[in-house]
Design a protein around this motif. Structure first.
Motif, PDB file in Angstrom:
ATOM      1  N   PRO A   1      15.284 -50.559  34.869  1.00 41.18           N
ATOM      2  CA  PRO A   1      15.915 -49.806  34.008  1.00 41.18           C
ATOM      3  C   PRO A   1      15.297 -48.745  32.363  1.00 41.18           C
ATOM      4  O   PRO A   1      15.557 -47.163  32.551  1.00 41.18           O
ATOM      5  N   VAL A   2      14.495 -49.403  31.669  1.00 43.67           N
ATOM      6  CA  VAL A   2      14.278 -48.677  30.205  1.00 43.67           C
ATOM      7  C   VAL A   2      13.170 -47.182  30.863  1.00 43.67           C
ATOM      8  O   VAL A   2      13.834 -46.488  30.153  1.00 43.67           O
TER       9      VAL A   2
ATOM     10  N   TRP B   1      13.543 -45.639  33.581  1.00 51.04           N
ATOM     11  CA  TRP B   1      15.162 -43.821  34.168  1.00 51.04           C
ATOM     12  C   TRP B   1      15.693 -43.916  32.697  1.00 51.04           C
ATOM     13  O   TRP B   1      15.639 -42.519  33.039  1.00 51.04           O
ATOM     14  N   GLN B   2      15.889 -45.131  32.079  1.00 46.18           N
ATOM     15  CA  GLN B   2      16.712 -44.345  30.625  1.00 46.18           C
ATOM     16  C   GLN B   2      15.274 -43.086  29.575  1.00 46.18           C
ATOM     17  O   GLN B   2      15.983 -42.647  29.711  1.00 46.18           O
ATOM     18  N   GLU B   3      13.936 -43.209  30.176  1.00 45.52           N
ATOM     19  CA  GLU B   3      12.843 -42.753  29.307  1.00 45.52           C
ATOM     20  C   GLU B   3      12.858 -41.611  29.671  1.00 45.52           C
ATOM     21  O   GLU B   3      12.433 -40.230  29.510  1.00 45.52           O
ATOM     22  N   LYS B   4      13.231 -41.588  31.280  1.00 48.80           N
ATOM     23  CA  LYS B   4      13.281 -40.086  32.040  1.00 48.80           C
ATOM     24  C   LYS B   4      13.934 -39.906  32.156  1.00 48.80           C
ATOM     25  O   LYS B   4      13.786 -38.120  31.669  1.00 48.80           O
ATOM     26  N   VAL B   5      15.667 -39.888  31.929  1.00 48.18           N
ATOM     27  CA  VAL B   5      16.504 -39.057  32.211  1.00 48.18           C
ATOM     28  C   VAL B   5      17.105 -38.476  31.314  1.00 48.18           C
ATOM     29  O   VAL B   5      17.535 -37.684  30.699  1.00 48.18           O
ATOM     30  N   ARG B   6      16.750 -39.442  29.548  1.00 51.53           N
ATOM     31  CA  ARG B   6      17.079 -39.059  28.255  1.00 51.53           C
ATOM     32  C   ARG B   6      16.271 -37.594  28.238  1.00 51.53           C
ATOM     33  O   ARG B   6      15.156 -37.735  28.182  1.00 51.53           O
ATOM     34  N   GLU B   7      17.091 -36.979  27.182  1.00 51.34           N
ATOM     35  CA  GLU B   7      16.722 -35.389  26.747  1.00 51.34           C
ATOM     36  C   GLU B   7      17.125 -35.452  25.225  1.00 51.34           C
ATOM     37  O   GLU B   7      18.228 -35.699  25.464  1.00 51.34           O
TER      38      GLU B   7
END
Length: 78
Positions: free
Chosen positions: A60-61, A63-69
């Motif tokens: 999840p971490v 994933w969040q770093e990848k999708v967060r803008e």
């Protein structure tokens, strides 16, 4: 049949609600629905957590770093 009662005075609305309950009528207030929805959401989240989370997101971490803008803030980004 459905009766809708609305108003700004919370105390008066609570009195009407109590009278309706004493008469054996079903009371479905906004607050009752919010509490019910909150309990259902909590139950669903606990169920998903107990099952191991979302299987399609192994980390999840990451994933969040990848999708967060991050948005660019005026005067803070160079």
């Amino acid at each position: 049949m459905k009766i809708i009662i609305s108003g700004e005075n919370r105390e008066d609305l609570n009195k009407v609600s109590e009278i309706a309950k004493k008469l054996g009528l079903e009371v479905n207030s906004t607050e009752t629905r919010k509490k019910s929805n909150s309990k259902e959401l909590l139950r669903l989240m606990q169920e998903k957590s107990a099952s191991g989370g979302i299987k399609s997101i192994p980390d999840p971490v990451a994933w969040q770093e990848k999708v967060r803008e991050d948005r660019h803030l005026y005067g803070r980004n160079k």
